[in-house]
Design an enzyme around this catalytic site. Structure first.
Site, short mmCIF file in Angstrom:
data_model
loop_
_atom_site.label_atom_id
_atom_site.label_comp_id
_atom_site.label_asym_id
_atom_site.label_seq_id
_atom_site.Cartn_x
_atom_site.Cartn_y
_atom_site.Cartn_z
N ASP A 107 -15.84 -9.40 -20.16
CA ASP A 107 -15.95 -8.31 -21.14
C ASP A 107 -14.56 -7.71 -21.37
OD1 ASP A 107 -15.95 -7.24 -18.47
OD2 ASP A 107 -16.47 -5.29 -19.33
N GLU B 177 -17.00 -5.04 -16.38
CA GLU B 177 -15.93 -4.40 -15.60
C GLU B 177 -15.32 -3.25 -16.37
OE1 GLU B 177 -12.29 -3.33 -13.66
OE2 GLU B 177 -12.38 -4.12 -15.69
ZN LIG Z 1 -9.56 -6.31 -16.08
#
Ligand SMILES: [Zn+2]
Length: 484
Positions: free
Chosen positions: A121, A187
């Site tokens: 992501d 994340e």
């Molecule tokens: Zn990163």
């Protein structure tokens, strides 16, 4: 291309394996960049306001590449529930986290298992007009590939995939090393289901060593191993002094407004030289590379005549000492500033915690300081707390030694041990779930990568060296016997 390489599985000469890996990485590099380019075109922003379909497409694309490696017993896309809970048995409608790609092949003949982590992501791109080329149209300029996620962290994903490809090219798919892969999908939005995910997929992810490819290198020619990360503590504090607003001409000078109380209180958090002045916050004892004030000025845009803050070596201030920043104040805007005593003000306080201190202890120290120093008996309320533990690597293990040797060989230069002022809270969660695993924080970034900012980019030379380092590292582990 294969004729210059040793026969699959047939070499035991470490020099020829190294040379063969170097050739394999080089020969496959254009294809690796083409795969990276395809991944960067998918706008996989994991923030709540963005379309989940892109994160799903990105997970699919990564899973496809991983299946194509042909070395895993299992490749799947999985999600876990968000929230406290023990995972299984939690309410069925608990919201799910973003899709992660997991894969595993079993180790054989006493070889170790390594877990390779990266995330697919990305951060939101911000305004297109701030970018020289569109954020999701990966563009090569000079030695750099520009695009959101080109470095952070789709190049980390491709470093893992490229390293396994090179290893397979040289050793064949039948090598002994165990590999687990975990490519996270959230994340950049706080890894909300991370702890549950680790817990539920424990058996799939368990390993002797964990490579977290989400950090950077010292410069274009010098590799780095990240050995220290600060933790993070943030909270909202409401400061109240009055039951209601009053005309500042009628009562000003006789009762304190909340802005006065907040300003006085916040000013006690630092000494005159800008060092943190909170009892109970600790510092770590870290040796830091040289870094002078001119570089700090250039990198931060510190205005002429404005002095730096803090004490000690500059990098020690950033890597090994705590920091406190007031990042927001909810108060009337200047345009709406009437002559009024403000009854209540909310402030966002964001602190960095030095390696060696627990996040909850740092939070307790800051709260006690604020409660002890609040002027005029003003009322304080705390909420919206965010916590993240710092991290300090034990560099005495065999995995660090193998990684350092692999980096030195790939780059032609010994790696430096670096700290990072920012936080990667999920690393502390990895340590909590797998306390026996050795953790290696590596990366593909360099000081000009500008992760999270407009014009994020990847230096292709750095990327190739990082990828080769990882391939050499995997080959070293594959050649390792249990007792070495
Ligand atoms: Zn990163």
């Amino acid at each position: 291309m294969t004729e210059s390489l040793p026969a699959a599985g047939g070499t035991s000469d470490p020099t020829s394996t190294s040379d063969a890996l170097r050739s394999a990485v080089e020969a496959a590099f254009p294809a690796t960049i083409a795969d990276l380019t395809r991944l960067v075109k998918i706008p996989s922003v994991s923030w709540a306001a963005f379309d989940d379909a892109h994160v799903e497409a990105s997970a699919e694309a990564v899973a496809e590449l991983v299946r194509g490696l042909g070395v895993f017993d299992l490749v799947e896309i999985r999600r876990a529930a968000i929230g406290e809970g023990e995972g299984e048995g939690e309410g069925e409608d608990a919201p799910l986290g973003k899709p992660a790609v997991v894969a595993r092949r079993a180790a054989r003949n006493g070889r170790p298992t390594v877990l390779l982590y990266a995330h697919h992501d990305v951060q939101p791109p911000g305004e297109d007009s701030d970018w020289e080329s569109a954020p999701f149209e990966p563009t090569l300029r000079g030695d750099r590939l520009y695009g959101r996620g080109a470095a952070d962290d789709k190049a980390g994903v491709m470093a893992h995939i490229g390293a396994i490809r090179a290893l397979t090219e040289v050793l064949g798919a039948d090598f002994d090393l165990g590999i687990a892969l975990f490519i996270e999908g959230e994340e950049e939005s706080g890894s909300l289901s991370f702890a549950n995910f680790l817990h539920e997929n424990r058996e799939l992810l368990e390993a002797d060593a964990i490579v977290v490819a989400d950090s950077g290198n010292w410069d274009l020619e010098t590799p780095a191993l990240t050995v220290a990360l600060r933790g993070a503590v943030a909270f909202r504090m409401r400061v109240s002094t009055l039951g209601h607003a009053s005309h500042s001409g009628m009562f000003g000078g006789a009762v304190p407004d909340a802005m006065l109380a907040a300003i006085q209180l916040l000013a006690t958090l630092h000494d005159a030289d800008g060092s943190v002045a909170v009892d109970g916050l600790t510092s770590a004892d870290l040796e830091t590379p040289a870094y002078d004030e001119a570089k700090l000025r250039a990198e931060t845009g510190l205005l002429d005549g404005v002095t730096p803050i803090g004490r000690g070596e500059i990098l020690s201030r950033i890597w090994a000492q705590p920091a406190i920043t007031v990042t927001g104040i909810d108060a009337p805007t200047v345009a709406n500033a009437s002559n009024t005593l403000v009854p209540s003000v909310a402030v966002r306080v964001s602190a960095r915690v030095a390696p060696g201190q627990r996040d909850v202890d740092a939070l307790a120290a800051i709260r006690s300081h604020l409660e002890a120093h609040v002027p005029f008996g003003a009322k304080l309320e705390f909420d919206a707390v965010e916590l993240g533990n710092p991290f300090l690597v034990d560099t005495s293990g065999w995995a660090v030694a193998e990684s350092n040797a692999a980096m030195a060989e790939a780059w032609g230069k010994e790696p430096v041990e670096i700290g990072v002022g920012g936080s990667i809270p999920f690393i502390a969660e990895l340590v909590a779930e797998f306390p026996a695993a050795q953790i290696l924080v590596t990366g593909v970034e360099d000081p000009d990568s500008r992760a999270h900012s407009p014009n994020e980019s990847l230096h292709l030379g750095v990327f190739q060296r990082a990828l080769l380092s990882e391939a050499l590292f995997l080959a070293r582990l594959d050649a390792r016997s249990e007792d070495s």
